[in-house]
Write a protein that holds these residues in place. Structure first.
Motif, short mmCIF file in Angstrom:
data_model
loop_
_atom_site.label_atom_id
_atom_site.label_comp_id
_atom_site.label_asym_id
_atom_site.label_seq_id
_atom_site.Cartn_x
_atom_site.Cartn_y
_atom_site.Cartn_z
N ASP A 4 0.82 -1.21 0.00
CA ASP A 4 0.00 0.00 0.00
C ASP A 4 0.86 1.26 0.00
OD1 ASP A 4 -2.34 -1.45 -0.03
OD2 ASP A 4 -2.50 -1.53 2.16
N GLU A 5 1.97 1.25 0.72
CA GLU A 5 2.85 2.42 0.74
C GLU A 5 3.49 2.63 -0.63
OE1 GLU A 5 5.61 1.80 3.87
OE2 GLU A 5 4.11 1.95 5.44
N ASP A 8 0.83 4.21 -2.75
CA ASP A 8 0.65 5.61 -2.35
C ASP A 8 1.78 6.48 -2.89
OD1 ASP A 8 -1.70 5.06 -1.05
OD2 ASP A 8 -0.75 4.79 0.92
#
Length: 89
Positions: A4-5, A8
């Motif tokens: 997810d990072e 992002d």
């Protein structure tokens, strides 16, 4: 770094890179004008290909009528043949 990072970070980088991207002047007007032309010309555009397939459609309709008449006569003959038989219970 999790998945997810990573996403992002990619989305943030994409947002930064595309901040200056915008449509040119008059873009909406050109799009709406083209949509108006397509709506008016769509029936006329279909007329040319339809002429090519019209004889096939007429032939299919004639064959369907012949088939319907023959099936009707076969059903009538079958019904007439069953009138003479007696039912056994």
């Amino acid at each position: 770094m999790s998945h997810d990072e990573d996403i992002d970070a990619r989305l943030a980088r994409l947002a930064t890179a595309t901040q200056g991207v915008a449509p040119r002047a008059g873009f909406s007007g050109r799009v709406m004008a083209r949509i108006g032309e397509e709506q008016l010309g769509s029936l006329l555009a279909l007329r040319t290909p339809a002429r090519r397939f019209l004889p096939f459609g007429m032939l299919a309709a004639a064959l369907a009528m012949v088939w319907a008449v023959s099936v009707t006569s076969q059903v009538n003959e079958a019904m007439a043949a069953t009138d003479d038989t007696e039912l056994a219970w």
